[in-house]
Design a protein around this motif. Structure first.
Motif, PDB file in Angstrom:
ATOM      1  N   LYS A 210      26.459  61.558  39.323  1.00 25.85           N
ATOM      2  CA  LYS A 210      27.853  61.982  39.178  1.00 25.85           C
ATOM      3  C   LYS A 210      28.794  60.784  39.197  1.00 25.85           C
ATOM      4  CE  LYS A 210      27.842  66.731  40.771  1.00 25.85           C
ATOM      5  NZ  LYS A 210      28.447  67.704  41.666  1.00 25.85           N
ATOM      6  N   LEU A 211      28.552  59.821  40.109  1.00 30.94           N
ATOM      7  CA  LEU A 211      29.415  58.640  40.200  1.00 30.94           C
ATOM      8  C   LEU A 211      29.294  57.767  38.959  1.00 30.94           C
ATOM      9  CD1 LEU A 211      29.086  57.642  43.957  1.00 30.94           C
ATOM     10  CD2 LEU A 211      31.155  58.364  42.779  1.00 30.94           C
ATOM     11  N   LYS A 212      28.070  57.635  38.433  1.00 31.26           N
ATOM     12  CA  LYS A 212      27.878  56.848  37.207  1.00 31.26           C
ATOM     13  C   LYS A 212      28.645  57.480  36.055  1.00 31.26           C
ATOM     14  CE  LYS A 212      23.489  54.666  38.296  1.00 31.26           C
ATOM     15  NZ  LYS A 212      22.076  54.594  38.005  1.00 31.26           N
ATOM     16  N   ALA A 213      28.581  58.797  35.956  1.00 32.45           N
ATOM     17  CA  ALA A 213      29.297  59.505  34.900  1.00 32.45           C
ATOM     18  C   ALA A 213      30.811  59.341  35.075  1.00 32.45           C
ATOM     19  CB  ALA A 213      28.917  60.980  34.894  1.00 32.45           C
ATOM     20  N   TYR A 214      31.275  59.427  36.300  1.00 25.98           N
ATOM     21  CA  TYR A 214      32.709  59.285  36.594  1.00 25.98           C
ATOM     22  C   TYR A 214      33.215  57.916  36.162  1.00 25.98           C
ATOM     23  CZ  TYR A 214      36.910  58.445  39.393  1.00 25.98           C
ATOM     24  OH  TYR A 214      38.174  58.106  39.798  1.00 25.98           O
ATOM     25  N   TRP A 215      32.506  56.854  36.569  1.00 27.92           N
ATOM     26  CA  TRP A 215      32.963  55.494  36.246  1.00 27.92           C
ATOM     27  C   TRP A 215      32.803  55.181  34.756  1.00 27.92           C
ATOM     28  CZ3 TRP A 215      36.276  53.272  39.078  1.00 27.92           C
ATOM     29  CH2 TRP A 215      36.303  53.496  40.447  1.00 27.92           C
ATOM     30  N   ALA A 216      31.802  55.738  34.133  1.00 29.71           N
ATOM     31  CA  ALA A 216      31.646  55.541  32.687  1.00 29.71           C
ATOM     32  C   ALA A 216      32.825  56.170  31.954  1.00 29.71           C
ATOM     33  CB  ALA A 216      30.326  56.148  32.221  1.00 29.71           C
ATOM     34  N   ALA A 217      33.221  57.379  32.379  1.00 30.73           N
ATOM     35  CA  ALA A 217      34.365  58.057  31.753  1.00 30.73           C
ATOM     36  C   ALA A 217      35.655  57.272  32.006  1.00 30.73           C
ATOM     37  CB  ALA A 217      34.477  59.478  32.280  1.00 30.73           C
ATOM     38  N   LYS A 218      35.793  56.719  33.192  1.00 25.53           N
ATOM     39  CA  LYS A 218      36.993  55.960  33.552  1.00 25.53           C
ATOM     40  C   LYS A 218      37.080  54.692  32.718  1.00 25.53           C
ATOM     41  CE  LYS A 218      39.765  55.170  37.502  1.00 25.53           C
ATOM     42  NZ  LYS A 218      40.715  56.182  37.849  1.00 25.53           N
ATOM     43  N   LYS A 219      35.950  53.993  32.544  1.00 30.06           N
ATOM     44  CA  LYS A 219      35.928  52.772  31.731  1.00 30.06           C
ATOM     45  C   LYS A 219      36.194  53.098  30.257  1.00 30.06           C
ATOM     46  CE  LYS A 219      32.915  50.059  34.688  1.00 30.06           C
ATOM     47  NZ  LYS A 219      31.600  49.469  34.849  1.00 30.06           N
TER      48      LYS A 219
END
Length: 112
Positions: free
Chosen positions: A99-108
């Protein structure tokens, strides 16, 4: 005015005036009945007598006793049980990581 700027006559006159002032102060103290001042002040050691120390200690013990009597909860013999440390299962860690990887990928991706 600096003392080094004064002449010898001015210094002599100042010393004479100071002596007269001291003599007048001494005379005034004798008239008023106050004890004459000695040159040096008496030294104080600041030490307390044994009886004063005992009185202070007794008063402090009384204060602490009253405080303990007013607050009996502070006298518990057993310390409070510490909470058991919670651990995450490997599956929960993996799920959170994804979930955190997906969150930061979306943010970037949003910044680009």
């Amino acid at each position: 005015m600096n003392l080094s700027d004064l002449t010898i006559n001015q210094l002599k006159r100042a010393a004479a005036i100071k002596e007269r002032i001291e003599a007048l102060n001494k005379e005034l103290r004798s008239i008023l009945g106050a004890p004459a001042k000695s040159g040096a002040a008496p030294k104080r050691t600041g030490a307390m007598s044994a009886s004063v120390k005992k009185k202070i200690a007794a008063a402090q013990k009384t204060r602490w006793a009253n405080l303990r009597r007013a607050n009996p909860a502070t006298q518990s013999v057993k310390p409070a049980a510490t909470a058991k440390k919670k651990t995450m299962s490997p599956a929960a860690k993996a799920k959170m990581s994804a979930k955190l990887k997906a969150y930061w990928a979306a943010k970037k991706a949003g910044k680009k």
